[in-house]
Design a protein around this motif. Structure first.
Motif, short mmCIF file in Angstrom:
data_model
loop_
_atom_site.label_atom_id
_atom_site.label_comp_id
_atom_site.label_asym_id
_atom_site.label_seq_id
_atom_site.Cartn_x
_atom_site.Cartn_y
_atom_site.Cartn_z
N THR A 99 -6.15 1.62 -3.11
CA THR A 99 -4.95 1.66 -2.28
C THR A 99 -5.32 1.83 -0.81
O THR A 99 -4.75 1.17 0.07
CB THR A 99 -4.04 2.82 -2.71
OG1 THR A 99 -3.67 2.64 -4.09
CG2 THR A 99 -2.77 2.87 -1.86
N TRP B 107 -2.14 10.05 3.66
CA TRP B 107 -2.91 9.15 2.81
C TRP B 107 -4.07 9.85 2.12
O TRP B 107 -5.09 9.24 1.81
CB TRP B 107 -3.40 7.95 3.63
CG TRP B 107 -2.25 7.06 3.99
CD1 TRP B 107 -1.40 7.20 5.05
CD2 TRP B 107 -1.79 5.93 3.25
NE1 TRP B 107 -0.44 6.22 5.02
CE2 TRP B 107 -0.65 5.43 3.93
CE3 TRP B 107 -2.23 5.29 2.09
CZ2 TRP B 107 0.05 4.31 3.49
CZ3 TRP B 107 -1.53 4.18 1.64
CH2 TRP B 107 -0.41 3.70 2.33
N ALA C 134 0.83 -1.20 0.00
CA ALA C 134 0.00 0.00 0.00
C ALA C 134 0.87 1.25 0.00
O ALA C 134 0.57 2.24 -0.69
CB ALA C 134 -0.93 0.00 1.22
N GLU D 238 1.43 6.81 -6.78
CA GLU D 238 0.30 7.67 -7.14
C GLU D 238 0.60 9.13 -6.87
O GLU D 238 0.24 10.01 -7.65
CB GLU D 238 -0.95 7.22 -6.37
CG GLU D 238 -1.48 5.86 -6.83
CD GLU D 238 -2.51 5.28 -5.88
OE1 GLU D 238 -3.03 6.03 -5.03
OE2 GLU D 238 -2.80 4.07 -5.98
N ILE E 57 -5.18 9.67 -2.70
CA ILE E 57 -4.81 8.37 -3.25
C ILE E 57 -6.08 7.63 -3.68
O ILE E 57 -7.19 7.99 -3.28
CB ILE E 57 -4.04 7.50 -2.23
CG1 ILE E 57 -4.91 7.22 -0.99
CG2 ILE E 57 -2.73 8.15 -1.83
CD1 ILE E 57 -4.30 6.21 -0.06
N ARG F 61 2.29 1.81 -3.48
CA ARG F 61 1.24 2.33 -4.37
C ARG F 61 0.97 3.80 -4.08
O ARG F 61 0.77 4.59 -5.01
CB ARG F 61 -0.03 1.51 -4.20
CG ARG F 61 0.09 0.10 -4.75
CD ARG F 61 -1.19 -0.69 -4.63
NE ARG F 61 -2.32 -0.02 -5.26
CZ ARG F 61 -3.41 -0.65 -5.68
NH1 ARG F 61 -3.51 -1.96 -5.54
NH2 ARG F 61 -4.41 0.02 -6.23
N ARG F 62 0.97 4.14 -2.80
CA ARG F 62 0.75 5.54 -2.43
C ARG F 62 1.84 6.43 -3.02
O ARG F 62 1.54 7.48 -3.60
CB ARG F 62 0.73 5.66 -0.91
CG ARG F 62 0.86 7.09 -0.39
CD ARG F 62 1.02 7.10 1.12
NE ARG F 62 1.41 8.42 1.59
CZ ARG F 62 2.65 8.85 1.66
NH1 ARG F 62 3.65 8.07 1.28
NH2 ARG F 62 2.92 10.06 2.11
#
Length: 347
Positions: free
Chosen positions: A323, A316, A155, A162, A319, A158-159
């Motif tokens: 994710t 976070w 995760a 992105e 996003i 992916r963050r």
């Protein structure tokens, strides 16, 4: 003989995890100070002042025990603590490159494996621990924990991907430097648990003096002192080279009230770092014959709460929902692992 209580031990590790995962947050409150200046103050509190003060308060004949402790235990714990010192510096800098969430996941994930498996290989008991009553359940919980850590790491990647896609600049090079520092930090952080194992004879002396659950505070100062020597040497040299040590004086032009606030926030950061291992020591003793699971349990707690901190600090935002969903599922897997390990430890 201190009675074991795995449920209590798990709760104590959780408290330590909260303290550890938020110990660098006070840096956000310091103004007009370089990272090195902040680090020198927090290091003094984390690795010297607080271990000495709490050790003196909680351990009977604290200084006498240190004076009479076996030289092998003293030097082994000190030198390995110094090795960890390089890891702590790498960890702190990595946070500035790739954020709290990803740094904590990767570094602590690596540390959980290294810090759990290596002591069992070095000091023996790997097979015996996992084949005894409840051992398989605890082992299963540790594996589930690693799955949760891997999910959090995924995760996190992916963050970063992105966020990088929505910005320009040197994101890739920054990510690369952060990842290298994080891997170094993870490997060397696992060494700290080995340092604590080397210092166990010191804790045993404290236990014989009636220190009970606080026996670990006798050995902690030896490991942290090694860490402090490395850090203070590095950052003093860096401070002289970059001329940032003047930030401690009026010559820096920093207002007195700002200076005081910076000192307080930096001292709080160091104190919070110390309390992660204060509660680790209490939780470790409470885990009874499953003390070997303490490190991976404690590190998993740290990762879990670091992500909560990351969400609170808005790391976070912006996003994709997929994710974020992956993050939530991974955190739930970590919680499940805590329950499994605690349950197995009660066997």
């Amino acid at each position: 003989m201190v009675p074991s209580s795995p449920i209590l031990g798990t709760m104590l590790h959780a408290i330590g995890g909260v303290s550890a995962s938020s110990c660098y947050v006070p840096y956000q409150k310091t103004k007009d100070w370089s990272w090195g200046t902040f680090w020198l103050v927090q290091a003094m509190f984390a690795w010297i002042l607080m271990p000495l003060i709490i050790g003196f308060i909680t351990v009977n004949d604290f200084f006498t025990i240190l004076q009479n402790a076996p030289s092998r235990a003293i030097w082994g714990a000190f030198i390995l603590g110094a090795v960890y010192g390089f890891g702590s510096m790498s960890f702190g800098v990595a946070i500035r490159y790739i954020g709290y969430s990803l740094t904590y996941t990767l570094a602590i994930g690596i540390s959980a494996v290294v810090g759990t498996v290596l002591p069992l290989l070095l000091f023996g008991g790997l097979t015996e621990y996992f084949t005894g009553p409840g051992g398989l359940t605890v082992f299963t919980g540790m594996l589930v924990s690693l799955v949760g850590v891997a999910g959090c790491g995924w995760a996190g990647f992916r963050r970063e991907k992105e966020l990088a896609a929505g910005s320009s600049g040197s994101g890739r090079s920054t990510m690369s430097v952060g990842l290298i520092l994080t891997i170094i930090a993870g490997i060397l952080s696992g060494v700290f648990n080995i340092s604590l194992e080397y210092g166990q004879p010191i804790a045993d002396m404290a236990a014989a003096k009636g220190s009970g659950h606080f026996q670990g505070n006798a050995k902690l100062i030896v490991s942290t002192a090694g860490c402090w020597v490395v850090n203070v040497t590095w950052f003093l040299v860096l401070g002289i080279k970059q001329k940032t040590l003047r930030e401690f004086t009026k010559k820096s032009g920093i207002a007195a009230n700002r200076m005081l606030r910076n000192l307080v926030w930096s001292a709080l950061a160091g104190t919070m770092w110390f309390f992660q291992f204060f509660f680790y020591g209490l939780g470790h003793v409470s885990m009874g014959r499953f003390q070997f699971a303490s490190w991976v349990l404690h590190m998993s707690m740290l990762i879990f709460f670091s992500y909560i901190i990351g969400v609170v600090m808005k790391e976070w935002t912006n996003i994709r929902k997929a994710t974020y969903f992956l993050l939530i599922v991974s955190l739930l897997i970590l919680v499940t692992s805590f329950v499994i390990i605690a349950y197995g430890s009660m066997a």
